[in-house]
Design an enzyme around this catalytic site. Structure first.
Site, PDB file in Angstrom:
ATOM      1  N   HIS A  53      -0.035  -4.961   1.464  1.00 58.19           N
ATOM      2  CA  HIS A  53      -0.580  -3.399   1.570  1.00 58.19           C
ATOM      3  C   HIS A  53       0.676  -2.619   2.417  1.00 58.19           C
ATOM      4  O   HIS A  53       0.967  -3.115   3.332  1.00 58.19           O
ATOM      5  CB  HIS A  53      -1.914  -3.184   2.059  1.00 58.19           C
ATOM      6  CG  HIS A  53      -2.188  -1.898   2.032  1.00 58.19           C
ATOM      7  ND1 HIS A  53      -1.955  -0.855   2.799  1.00 58.19           N
ATOM      8  CD2 HIS A  53      -3.428  -0.983   1.128  1.00 58.19           C
ATOM      9  CE1 HIS A  53      -2.535   0.509   2.702  1.00 58.19           C
ATOM     10  NE2 HIS A  53      -3.165   0.141   1.431  1.00 58.19           N
ATOM     11  N   ASN A  54       0.984  -1.499   2.046  1.00 60.83           N
ATOM     12  CA  ASN A  54       2.012  -0.570   2.882  1.00 60.83           C
ATOM     13  C   ASN A  54       1.627  -0.752   4.332  1.00 60.83           C
ATOM     14  O   ASN A  54       2.461  -0.626   5.245  1.00 60.83           O
ATOM     15  CB  ASN A  54       2.172   0.877   2.255  1.00 60.83           C
ATOM     16  CG  ASN A  54       2.712   0.546   0.973  1.00 60.83           C
ATOM     17  OD1 ASN A  54       3.651  -0.333   0.557  1.00 60.83           O
ATOM     18  ND2 ASN A  54       2.830   1.404   0.133  1.00 60.83           N
ATOM     19  N   THR A  56       0.394  -2.655   6.185  1.00 58.43           N
ATOM     20  CA  THR A  56       0.531  -3.777   7.212  1.00 58.43           C
ATOM     21  C   THR A  56       1.935  -4.382   7.195  1.00 58.43           C
ATOM     22  O   THR A  56       2.191  -5.478   7.835  1.00 58.43           O
ATOM     23  CB  THR A  56      -0.232  -5.135   6.138  1.00 58.43           C
ATOM     24  OG1 THR A  56       0.491  -5.396   4.895  1.00 58.43           O
ATOM     25  CG2 THR A  56      -1.769  -4.887   5.925  1.00 58.43           C
TER      26      THR A  56
END
Length: 113
Positions: free
Chosen positions: A1-2, A4
């Protein structure tokens, strides 16, 4: 996910890497590392209060070496009330004598990663 990506980047900078495993609960990727490859472990060292004092312009993580009563502090160069700002304060919090050495590692600034 962006969201993270920053955490992943930080861990990779410390020596972690994706080995193809995923978390059993959320199927997210896990990052792994052998202990001797963790930057903070590889670059840590024992230091006297005077040696730590010479680095007070940098963020430094300092701990005693006790297993039973382990203590660790972050010495930050900025003046604030959350962290000790002098080596004397740090040694007091770590319950060390002025003749004792502490275990230290310089921290990277997050924006340097």
């Amino acid at each position: 996910h962006n969201q993270t990506v920053p955490a992943k980047k930080l861990l990779e900078h410390e020596g972690f890497r994706f080995e193809g495993c995923v978390d059993i609960f959320d199927a997210g990727p896990t990052l792994e590392c052998y202990v001797d490859r963790v930057r903070a472990i590889r670059e840590s060292y024992q230091a006297t209060p005077l040696q730590v004092e010479s680095l007070q312009e940098l963020p430094i993580l300092v701990s005693n070496s006790q297993r039973e009563d382990f203590r660790c502090v972050l010495i930050m160069p900025e003046q604030n009330t959350l962290h000790p700002t002098t080596v004397t304060q740090a040694w007091d919090l770590l319950q060390l004598e002025t003749t004792d050495k502490a275990h230290c590692v310089l921290l990277n600034r997050v924006d340097d990663v």
